[in-house]
Design a protein around this motif. Structure first.
Motif, PDB file in Angstrom:
ATOM      1  N   THR A  93      10.824 -45.978  75.569  1.00 19.04           N
ATOM      2  CA  THR A  93      11.449 -45.547  76.826  1.00 19.04           C
ATOM      3  C   THR A  93      12.269 -44.277  76.622  1.00 19.04           C
ATOM      4  OG1 THR A  93      11.654 -47.878  77.373  1.00 19.04           O
ATOM      5  CG2 THR A  93      12.863 -46.335  78.751  1.00 19.04           C
ATOM      6  N   MET A  94      13.046 -44.246  75.532  1.00 17.02           N
ATOM      7  CA  MET A  94      13.916 -43.087  75.294  1.00 17.02           C
ATOM      8  C   MET A  94      13.081 -41.854  74.988  1.00 17.02           C
ATOM      9  SD  MET A  94      17.236 -44.632  73.485  1.00 17.02           S
ATOM     10  CE  MET A  94      18.120 -43.185  73.972  1.00 17.02           C
ATOM     11  N   ARG A  95      12.042 -42.058  74.157  1.00 12.85           N
ATOM     12  CA  ARG A  95      11.207 -40.912  73.800  1.00 12.85           C
ATOM     13  C   ARG A  95      10.554 -40.320  75.046  1.00 12.85           C
ATOM     14  NH1 ARG A  95      11.024 -37.211  72.943  1.00 12.85           N
ATOM     15  NH2 ARG A  95       9.909 -35.763  71.598  1.00 12.85           N
ATOM     16  N   LEU A  96       9.991 -41.215  75.888  1.00 11.89           N
ATOM     17  CA  LEU A  96       9.317 -40.736  77.100  1.00 11.89           C
ATOM     18  C   LEU A  96      10.331 -40.255  78.132  1.00 11.89           C
ATOM     19  CD1 LEU A  96       6.540 -43.461  77.485  1.00 11.89           C
ATOM     20  CD2 LEU A  96       6.218 -41.070  76.835  1.00 11.89           C
ATOM     21  N   GLY A  97      11.503 -40.873  78.139  1.00  7.94           N
ATOM     22  CA  GLY A  97      12.549 -40.493  79.087  1.00  7.94           C
ATOM     23  C   GLY A  97      13.014 -39.064  78.868  1.00  7.94           C
ATOM     24  N   PHE A  98      13.099 -38.658  77.580  1.00  6.09           N
ATOM     25  CA  PHE A  98      13.506 -37.280  77.272  1.00  6.09           C
ATOM     26  C   PHE A  98      12.340 -36.314  77.432  1.00  6.09           C
ATOM     27  CE2 PHE A  98      16.877 -39.430  74.643  1.00  6.09           C
ATOM     28  CZ  PHE A  98      17.922 -39.016  75.453  1.00  6.09           C
ATOM     29  N   ALA A  99      11.128 -36.778  77.137  1.00  9.12           N
ATOM     30  CA  ALA A  99       9.962 -35.884  77.135  1.00  9.12           C
ATOM     31  C   ALA A  99       9.428 -35.634  78.544  1.00  9.12           C
ATOM     32  CB  ALA A  99       8.856 -36.467  76.264  1.00  9.12           C
ATOM     33  N   THR A 100       9.642 -36.569  79.462  1.00 12.34           N
ATOM     34  CA  THR A 100       9.040 -36.437  80.795  1.00 12.34           C
ATOM     35  C   THR A 100      10.129 -36.614  81.845  1.00 12.34           C
ATOM     36  OG1 THR A 100       8.674 -38.790  81.091  1.00 12.34           O
ATOM     37  CG2 THR A 100       6.948 -37.583  79.934  1.00 12.34           C
ATOM     38  N   ASP A 101       9.750 -36.366  83.111  1.00 13.31           N
ATOM     39  CA  ASP A 101      10.691 -36.712  84.183  1.00 13.31           C
ATOM     40  C   ASP A 101      10.114 -37.830  85.041  1.00 13.31           C
ATOM     41  OD1 ASP A 101       8.699 -35.247  85.254  1.00 13.31           O
ATOM     42  OD2 ASP A 101       9.962 -33.643  86.084  1.00 13.31           O
ATOM     43  N   TRP A 102       9.360 -38.697  84.388  1.00 17.64           N
ATOM     44  CA  TRP A 102       8.802 -39.856  85.099  1.00 17.64           C
ATOM     45  C   TRP A 102       9.921 -40.691  85.695  1.00 17.64           C
ATOM     46  CZ3 TRP A 102       5.026 -41.806  80.719  1.00 17.64           C
ATOM     47  CH2 TRP A 102       3.975 -40.872  80.600  1.00 17.64           C
ATOM     48  N   PRO A 103       9.660 -41.260  86.897  1.00 15.01           N
ATOM     49  CA  PRO A 103      10.656 -42.175  87.460  1.00 15.01           C
ATOM     50  C   PRO A 103      10.843 -43.399  86.560  1.00 15.01           C
ATOM     51  CG  PRO A 103       8.733 -41.951  88.909  1.00 15.01           C
ATOM     52  CD  PRO A 103       8.498 -41.072  87.745  1.00 15.01           C
ATOM     53  N   TYR A 104      12.042 -44.009  86.641  1.00 11.05           N
ATOM     54  CA  TYR A 104      12.381 -45.099  85.723  1.00 11.05           C
ATOM     55  C   TYR A 104      11.424 -46.284  85.779  1.00 11.05           C
ATOM     56  CZ  TYR A 104      15.648 -46.674  82.224  1.00 11.05           C
ATOM     57  OH  TYR A 104      16.198 -47.033  81.024  1.00 11.05           O
ATOM     58  N   PRO A 105      10.972 -46.700  86.974  1.00  4.46           N
ATOM     59  CA  PRO A 105      10.026 -47.835  86.991  1.00  4.46           C
ATOM     60  C   PRO A 105       8.757 -47.543  86.190  1.00  4.46           C
ATOM     61  CG  PRO A 105      10.880 -47.450  89.186  1.00  4.46           C
ATOM     62  CD  PRO A 105      11.378 -46.321  88.334  1.00  4.46           C
ATOM     63  N   PRO A 177      18.090 -44.637  86.362  1.00  3.24           N
ATOM     64  CA  PRO A 177      17.401 -44.347  87.622  1.00  3.24           C
ATOM     65  C   PRO A 177      18.378 -43.744  88.630  1.00  3.24           C
ATOM     66  CG  PRO A 177      17.299 -46.700  87.058  1.00  3.24           C
ATOM     67  CD  PRO A 177      18.057 -46.043  85.988  1.00  3.24           C
ATOM     68  N   ASP A 178      17.863 -42.864  89.504  1.00  7.02           N
ATOM     69  CA  ASP A 178      18.716 -42.186  90.482  1.00  7.02           C
ATOM     70  C   ASP A 178      19.482 -43.167  91.349  1.00  7.02           C
ATOM     71  OD1 ASP A 178      17.787 -39.810  89.505  1.00  7.02           O
ATOM     72  OD2 ASP A 178      16.146 -39.670  90.965  1.00  7.02           O
ATOM     73  N   ILE A 179      18.844 -44.283  91.692  1.00 10.63           N
ATOM     74  CA  ILE A 179      19.493 -45.230  92.601  1.00 10.63           C
ATOM     75  C   ILE A 179      20.470 -46.141  91.869  1.00 10.63           C
ATOM     76  CG2 ILE A 179      17.692 -45.327  94.376  1.00 10.63           C
ATOM     77  CD1 ILE A 179      16.726 -47.914  92.874  1.00 10.63           C
ATOM     78  N   ALA A 180      20.560 -46.003  90.543  1.00 14.79           N
ATOM     79  CA  ALA A 180      21.411 -46.935  89.798  1.00 14.79           C
ATOM     80  C   ALA A 180      22.200 -46.202  88.718  1.00 14.79           C
ATOM     81  CB  ALA A 180      20.564 -48.047  89.190  1.00 14.79           C
ATOM     82  N   GLU A 181      22.880 -45.136  89.119  1.00 14.27           N
ATOM     83  CA  GLU A 181      23.632 -44.336  88.137  1.00 14.27           C
ATOM     84  C   GLU A 181      24.881 -45.069  87.646  1.00 14.27           C
ATOM     85  OE1 GLU A 181      22.895 -41.542  86.758  1.00 14.27           O
ATOM     86  OE2 GLU A 181      21.508 -40.424  88.027  1.00 14.27           O
TER      87      GLU A 181
END
Lengths: 337, 238
Positions: A93-105, A177-181
């Protein structure tokens, strides 16, 4: 064959088929709704950020506990490597979270899927073993995951495959996620994901795979004789548990921001199994209890001024008591396992 | 019809089935013999749990040994176990459904098929009770219901009457007798209770020390002096 007696008539019409949406189911659904409303809205209103964070941890761990409990209680597989897969989910999750801007779900689902694939690759050889041997192999696998994790470290937004920033000052935290900062928002977000994971598991347990798993748990020979492809169904259970655990790992990434490898040590697997057994493996509710025991109870004890070592003692005695009572009850019921 | 040809099963140095050639004609067939005769081993070969050293088995024209174990249930082979194996954690209905859904592709009419099988063995009143709460007799019947649901071709019953009092065996016998006609499957019954074999099976084979001793109409087989010797140990009496 004129001497044949008639067998009792096949009186199918006389059998009353209980409805899936009967009174019992309605009461059960009502209880779930009440608990969810309390957990979603009442609990955060009554407590501080500190406790909300602990309840977030409980919701996340409840998923891992439910997956482990399902493997143990419903399929008969002792998996002591779930914490390792939990770490895999967090790392991916962290690797992809930094590499992409995919939504959290999407991150959660992809992390779950990749963890499931890794879980199945591990399961293919491991599922040839039973009981204690499977437990040992999975525990060793968890140790191997920890070593790999300790050496690759969690991504901090840097370049390359590992994504680790060299200068600590430049390291970044995992986004939420944007809705859960906020912590409160993220708690509710984690709760929703946990509910979905529990629903996924429950849907499996009441349908064809659940019945196949119950057959396998009781006797693989009987399952085979009933036409159950035991290898496929065991791998299916393993994949589902790995998927759930990977999704929980994805939630943990956003929850803590910069996870530490200490969360994924080998003894955490033993503690997980202890709380899973204490919570109970016959029902998915056991997962909720296990999550609370593992994440909230230690903080409660600390709040009351007890040393954190008391938690370990409590878990140890709790596990022993549970096993003794269970075997005593089985004895009383005339069931030997 | 099941044709067993030149079947030999070895476990290390022990030959538990020794060059047996035997044809189960259909209907309800008995398979009897003293302990260790190789009856359950033969069942295990038929189910695919034991790989024979040599031999062929053809069931209704199909080569049974070429199928993987779990696929044989789909083909139509069912069995019960000497130590009853009804699934405790599930209801009677789910027990039978679990077999149905792994042996049949059709989803339509599955509830009727499952309830029919439960009705056939006479467990309609406990259809939605957990198997863990049932009596030993009822659990045996759950296993039989699992054996007859859907479209079985061969039902292997491994000592279904073991441990049951006589009155309860009678009902079991009545159920077994209806399987060939009502379900359309042939039955092979391994049983030590001779009254049950006599009541259910028109044809019987006798194994002794892994060898075929006798086979034919049940009444003739049970009068066979060789069979009496194996069972009653006449050698000792003389």
């Amino acid at each position: 064959m004129t001497t044949m007696e008639a067998a009792p008539p096949a009186d199918a019409a006389a059998v009353v088929v209980p409805s899936r949406f009967g009174r019992r189911a309605a009461i059960q659904a009502a209880i779930i709704v009440v608990i969810l409303v309390v957990a979603m809205f009442v609990l955060p209103a009554l407590t501080s950020t500190f406790w909300v964070k602990n309840f977030t941890s409980a919701a996340v761990l409840a998923i891992v506990a439910a997956a482990t409990g399902m493997l143990y209680g419903r399929v008969g597989l002792v998996a002591l490597g779930q914490i390792g897969l939990y770490g895999v989910g967090t790392w991916v999750t962290m690797r992809l979270g930094f590499a992409t801007d995919w939504p959290y779900p999407v991150l959660i689902l992809v992390a779950g899927a990749i963890t499931a694939v890794i879980g199945v690759l591990l399961g293919l050889p491991a599922l040839r073993l039973h009981g204690l041997y499977l437990a040992l192999v999975t525990l060793m696998a968890a140790a191997a995951f920890l070593i790999i994790l300790a050496n690759t470290k969690f991504p901090t937004g840097g370049p390359g495959f590992r994504g680790v920033v060299i200068e600590v000052a430049n390291s970044r935290q995992m986004r939420r996620p944007d809705i859960a900062e906020t912590d409160y928002g993220y708690y509710r977000y984690a709760l929703v994901v946990a509910v979905l994971m529990f629903a996924l598991a429950a849907a499996h347990l009441v349908s064809k795979p659940g019945r196949a798993w119950a057959s396998i748990r009781q006797s693989e020979a009987a399952a085979l004789a009933a036409g159950v492809n035991t290898v496929t169904y065991k791998l299916w259970a393993w994949a589902l548990a790995s998927f759930m655990t990977g999704c929980a790992g994805a939630l943990l990434a956003g929850h803590v921001g910069s996870p530490s490898t200490f969360t994924f040590t080998v003894e955490q697997n033993i503690i997980l199994m202890a709380v899973v057994v204490m919570g109970g493996v016959a029902s998915l509710w056991g997962g909720v209890i296990a999550g609370l025991l593992a994440a909230v109870l230690p903080e409660v004890l600390q709040d009351w001024g007890f040393s954190s070592n008391w938690t370990l003692i409590l878990f140890g005695t709790g596990l022993l008591t549970n096993l003794l009572i269970t075997s005593w009850q089985l004895d009383k019921a005339g069931i030997k396992e | 019809m099941i044709e067993v040809e030149d079947l030999t099963v070895r476990f290390g140095g022990v030959t538990s089935v020794n060059d047996v050639t035997l044809t189960f004609p259909g209907g309800a067939c008995g398979l009897i013999g003293p302990n260790g005769a190789g009856k359950t081993t033969l069942f295990n070969v038929l189910s695919g749990f034991v790989r024979p050293y040599a031999g062929r088995i053809t069931a209704f024209g199909d080569n049974l040994l070429a199928m993987p174990d779990y696929a044989r249930a789909r083909w139509g082979l069912r069995r019960t176990f000497q130590t009853e194996q009804a699934i405790e954690a599930l209801t009677v209905y789910d027990n039978v459904l679990a077999v149905y859904e792994h042996t049949t592709k059709e989803r339509a009419g599955r509830q009727a098929a499952v309830l029919d099988a439960i009705g056939l063995v006479g467990l309609g009143d406990v259809a939605f009770a957990k198997v863990g709460t049932l009596s030993p007799r009822q659990r045996r019947l759950v296993e039989v219901a699992r054996g007859v649901v859907g479209t079985p071709r061969v039902v292997l019953l491994d000592e279904p009457g073991a441990g049951l009092p006589e009155a309860e065996t009678e009902h079991l016998g009545a159920v077994i007798r209806t399987i060939p006609e009502q379900v359309g499957a042939m039955v092979v019954l391994v049983e030590h209770d001779m009254s049950l074999v006599q009541a259910c099976c028109e044809w019987t084979a006798v194994l002794d020390f892994g060898k075929l001793l006798s086979a034919g109409p049940t009444a003739d087989v049970l009068r066979d002096p060789e069979v009496l010797k194996a069972y009653l140990g006449q050698e000792d009496l003389e």
